[in-house]
Every structure is written in structure tokens, then in C-alpha cells.
Design an enzyme around this catalytic site. Structure first.
Site, PDB file in Angstrom:
ATOM      1  N   LYS B 175     109.789 -38.316  22.425  1.00 27.58           N
ATOM      2  CA  LYS B 175     108.814 -37.241  22.272  1.00 27.58           C
ATOM      3  C   LYS B 175     109.441 -35.899  22.630  1.00 27.58           C
ATOM      4  O   LYS B 175     109.196 -34.880  21.970  1.00 27.58           O
ATOM      5  CB  LYS B 175     107.575 -37.517  23.141  1.00 27.58           C
ATOM      6  CG  LYS B 175     106.523 -36.405  23.141  1.00 27.58           C
ATOM      7  CD  LYS B 175     105.907 -36.186  21.761  1.00 27.58           C
ATOM      8  CE  LYS B 175     105.018 -34.962  21.691  1.00 27.58           C
ATOM      9  NZ  LYS B 175     103.689 -35.125  22.263  1.00 27.58           N
ATOM     10  N   LYS B 243     104.410 -27.093  28.902  1.00 31.41           N
ATOM     11  CA  LYS B 243     104.617 -28.287  29.743  1.00 31.41           C
ATOM     12  C   LYS B 243     105.748 -29.142  29.188  1.00 31.41           C
ATOM     13  O   LYS B 243     106.694 -29.496  29.898  1.00 31.41           O
ATOM     14  CB  LYS B 243     103.336 -29.130  29.810  1.00 31.41           C
ATOM     15  CG  LYS B 243     103.549 -30.508  30.444  1.00 31.41           C
ATOM     16  CD  LYS B 243     102.390 -31.482  30.190  1.00 31.41           C
ATOM     17  CE  LYS B 243     102.369 -31.979  28.743  1.00 31.41           C
ATOM     18  NZ  LYS B 243     101.496 -33.152  28.526  1.00 31.41           N
TER      19      LYS B 243
END
Lengths: 299, 299
Positions: B175, B243
Site C-alpha cells: 500500500k 498520514k
């Protein structure tokens, strides 16, 4: 722009120019050619093109002269300097520079041309050697719009996406915009491959997960697999990309534009060239990033 | 994984989790849910889900518990801390964290789970709210491979591209690789738009020239037109992207990896968030670059 009555000139018969000029010849136009290295024009001459000994000589007869050379310095000498196109082309003629070059130089050429009653058009392309061969280029055109329209039969022989971009230099600006996009995509693709490799992922499995979603791009689909095969042959040369990004950086300075991502991309590609890989394809940036991170990249 | 006999738990019913959990319910599974803000689970409860008062309570009955929360600190408290999933789940159970989070935390969770006879899987996704709604997510899975296979009927209810990536943490690494790609594409897209605007191009005509060739990307085709319409609504929140990029930077430090492009992308997105645009979509980076260059961006 009837093939029976329109005479064309073509200067610059490298990998791109050769294919593009070939399409014009093939459509029945009579074409006079010149190239710094004569041998590279041999195939075109065999196909019916006439040879001339200088850019000015090329320009003697034609209604439209195309240039597709290497660097802005080549554009300048081919068009503006002694024995250049402008010294040979008659008033009423059209000059089309398809080299990826400086917008400011395109403006300078357009002004010098106008003073002699000539229309100068800047029309850089994207699509690479394959796009040139298959006449599927994207052609980005700056200059007089009526002249752009007049040339449509010729554009259609070389490209698929033909788009007028605005006044002189606008074609070049659009090509630089294209290269800014490509640069960020290439850098992030190569960094992502380095990250995946260091973190122990299978690069094949990673590509399966990321290629079809928001991370997808032409580069990832077309150059990602080449990198995995260890294929660093040029679709597009690093040294030409460094040229284009250098011009983009110059233009940013001229326009007081601060683009931090572009700056780092240009620097990384300049490093790659400095390391001796200027004649590899742009996907070889992964090799430079691997060296930087002590990774023995599988080739 | 028979819907008649398999009991599921789901923690985190935000925009993504709600859709994903809904697909499991719809397929006939009995699901117990928990969310910090109970109202956000109302639709699922109306559709037949049972409510529980804590992550540990959710985990009491189920064979498989899913978590889809916000930040790594939420993952930690939901799974590892007091009243967390691991304190409730019986030996033999499976824990699947689908939050985009830290690879190192995924490893820590997998080890803590193993000590209790539980298999922990990390399975972050890409595809956004639309991908979640249409069950077309790309699911990147790390952890025990047999457990990954065992969960296949459930993956297939939520996603389209289901790929095992390796041991615990590998799903998270994949990811992050995805996000490194997206970051470079987004930054170069927004910088290219700023360049094109400053150089006087029509953005529509520019996109026509560049979208289908080597500069093409999912982002350019999908978010480029949104930017031109002045649509900065979130497909993906800036604050969540910050983030993810922050985690990628941390992982690079941990792995002694120098990725200059990523560093500048993270910085630019952090600036955008600092300027107050954390709840806009990632395409709003163009607004920050416009402010930086005194451009009054048309919105």
C-alpha cells in the site's frame, strides 16, 4: 496542400524525423531533405526524396519546410544562422519546427520569420519512435491558427491527436507541460520500485496490486514490465529528457515559477546522465536510485 | 467460510468500512459491529448487524474480526490495548486489519496474535469510497498465506484485485508503494497545471494533447477534469494522504532508503494540510502551489 503541387522540405532525419518525413513522401509529396549526417537520410532518398546540401538549399523550392533536430542550439543554427532555413525560404512560405525546444526561441523564430513574410509554427510531438512510425503522435501546435488549419492534411499524415495550443511558443509550452508530468511519474515509479524491492515485496505481485487503480499510469503499464525484465533500451533517451527538463526549469525561472517537484526530478535525471547513462532509456533512473541506495538491481 | 456458520466482527464503520462491511452482511454473514461514533453504524445495524460496546466485545463470538479505522494509534488501541480485539478473540480466530497503517505495527500485531493462537492479517486497500461501494477494491494482503486463501470468499465480496504480498507487513508495504506512486503523479499533475496556467495555455486543450500518451495516468484522466471544474471535494482526504506519506518516510528511515522525490511530495502535502486544507481531496494540492506562486486559481 495538394501532393501534386505542394513542395516540402525536411531537415533532421534521425529516428523520429525519418519516420515522419517518410509518411509525407509515402502520401505522394515531393520532399527535399537535409541532415547533418547524410547516411541517415539514405532510406528517404531511396524512397524518392531529393538531397540538398544545406538547410538554406532545402528551403529554396518548398512551400513548407519542417525541422526536427536535436537541441535548441541545433534549431538556432538550422533556422536562424548562416545558410539556415530563413535565408533560403521565399516570402509566403511556412516553417514548421517539430523539435522539442525553447518557447522563447520559438517566439524569436516566429518574429524573424514574420519580418520576411514567412509563417513559423512550433509543433513538438509526443509519442516516441513508435508513435512516429505508426503516425500516432500527439502534435502540439503554436503559431498562427489559420496556418495551423492549412497544414491539417500534413498533420494528419504524422499524428493522431492534433491540437492547436495558441500563439508562437504555445506548442513548446504544452510539450514542456507533458514532460513535467512524465518526469514526476517516472521518478515516483522508480522510487516505488526501489521501495518495494528494499521492503522485500515481489515486484510482479506489487505491480498486479497497484497498476489498475489510482496509482496507474502509461509509464507503469509500459515501462514497469521493461524494468522488471532488465530492459533499459531507449524508448526515449535520458539525455533528451535532461534537455527538456532543463528547458522547463529555465522557463520556470523566466516566469518566476516555483515547482519543487520538477526541480528534484530534473536533478535526479541530471545525476543519471552524469553517471554515464545518457544513452539509456528514461526508465534507467531506477539504476541510479539503486546505486544511491546500495542496491544491486537485478538486470 | 460458510455464511451460515461463520461469524464475523467489524470495527470501524466510516465511509470505507461501512460499504465493505455492508457487502459481507448482504452476502448473509452474521456480523457484530463496533464504531467509536455509534451513529455511523446505524445503517449497518438497520441492515441486520449486531452492536457491541467495545472491540473486545465484538471479538467474543466471531471467527474473523475486521478492523478498518483511521490512524496507526487507532489500530494500536483497537487491537492491542485494554478492551482491544486481541483480549476478546478466542484462540483459532483470525484478525484482519484493513486500515492503511505501519508495516512494523502489522508485524507487532501478528506476533502478539500468534502468542494467543490467533492469525493476524494486514490487508490495506486502494480504490477509495467508490471502489469500496462497488466492491472493486484492490486488496493487498500480508500474513500467513493459508489464512489468506481461507479468507478468499470474503475478499471476493469486497474487492476485484486480490493479491497476496508476503509475510506480515507486506500488505502495508505494498500500500505504501502504491501511495509513493500516487504522490509523484499528483504532485507532477498539479505542477503541470500550474505551469500550463502561467504560460498562458488553455488547460482543456493542454489536457487533450497530453492525456492519452506517455504523460497519461489515472489521476490525470479522473482528477484533472475535476480540478478544471473547481471541484476539490475529497475522493481521498489530504489528511489521510499525509498520514500515509508520513509512514512511508518513517519506513524509508528505518530501511536506510533515500527517496528524494518522495520527500518533497510529503513536504508539499504537509504544507497543504498546514494551510488548512486537510479535509479537501488530494487534488487540492494545486491550490497550495497556486498560492505559492501568487496565482489566483479559478475555482
Amino acid at each position: 496542400m495538394n501532393p501534386q503541387t505542394t513542395r516540402l522540405g525536411w531537415i533532421g532525419t534521425g529516428v523520429m524525423g525519418r519516420s515522419m518525413c517518410g509518411h509525407l513522401l509515402h502520401a505522394g509529396y515531393s520532399v527535399t531533405v537535409y541532415n547533418r549526417t547524410r547516411e541517415k537520410a539514405a532510406a528517404l532518398i531511396a524512397a524518392g526524396a531529393r538531397w540538398a546540401d544545406s538547410p538554406a538549399e532545402v528551403a529554396k523550392q518548398p512551400d513548407v519546410v519542417f525541422t526536427m533536430v536535436g537541441y535548441p542550439t541545433d534549431v538556432r543554427s538550422t533556422i536562424l544562422e548562416k545558410d539556415g532555413v530563413l535565408s533560403g525560404l521565399a516570402s509566403g512560405g511556412i516553417l514548421v519546427d517539430m523539435t522539442s525546444s525553447q518557447p522563447s526561441l520559438a517566439v524569436e523564430i516566429a518574429e524573424a520569420a514574420q519580418a520576411r513574410g514567412i509563417q513559423a509554427i512550433d509543433a513538438p510531438v509526443s509519442g516516441g519512435d513508435i508513435g512516429a512510425r505508426e503516425a500516432r503522435l500527439s502534435i502540439m501546435v503554436g503559431g498562427d491558427e489559420q496556418t495551423f488549419q492549412q497544414l491539417m492534411p500534413l498533420w494528419n499524415l504524422m499524428g493522431k491527436t492534433i491540437q492547436y495550443q495558441g500563439k508562437a511558443g504555445a506548442g513548446q509550452h504544452c510539450k514542456l507541460t507533458n514532460q513535467i508530468l512524465v518526469a514526476g511519474i517516472m521518478v515516483s515509479m522508480c522510487e516505488a520500485l526501489i521501495y518495494a524491492h528494499r521492503s522485500g515485496l515481489s515486484l510482479e505481485n506489487m505491480l498486479t496490486s497497484v497498476s489498475s487503480g489510482a496509482a496507474g499510469s502509461w509509464s507503469l503499464s509500459n515501462l514497469g514490465p521493461r524494468i522488471l525484465r532488465g530492459d533499459f533500451k531507449p524508448g526515449f533517451y535520458v539525455e533528451h529528457f535532461v534537455k527538456d527538463l532543463g528547458i522547463a526549469i529555465e522557463e520556470c525561472k523566466r516566469m518566476s515559477l516555483d515547482l519543487p517537484g520538477l526541480v528534484i526530478c530534473e536533478q535526479l535525471y541530471r545525476s543519471l546522465q552524469a553517471e554515464g547513462d545518457g544513452r539509456l532509456g528514461t526508465q534507467s533512473l531506477v539504476l541510479s536510485l539503486a546505486r544511491r541506495n546500495q542496491i544491486d538491481w537485478p538486470t
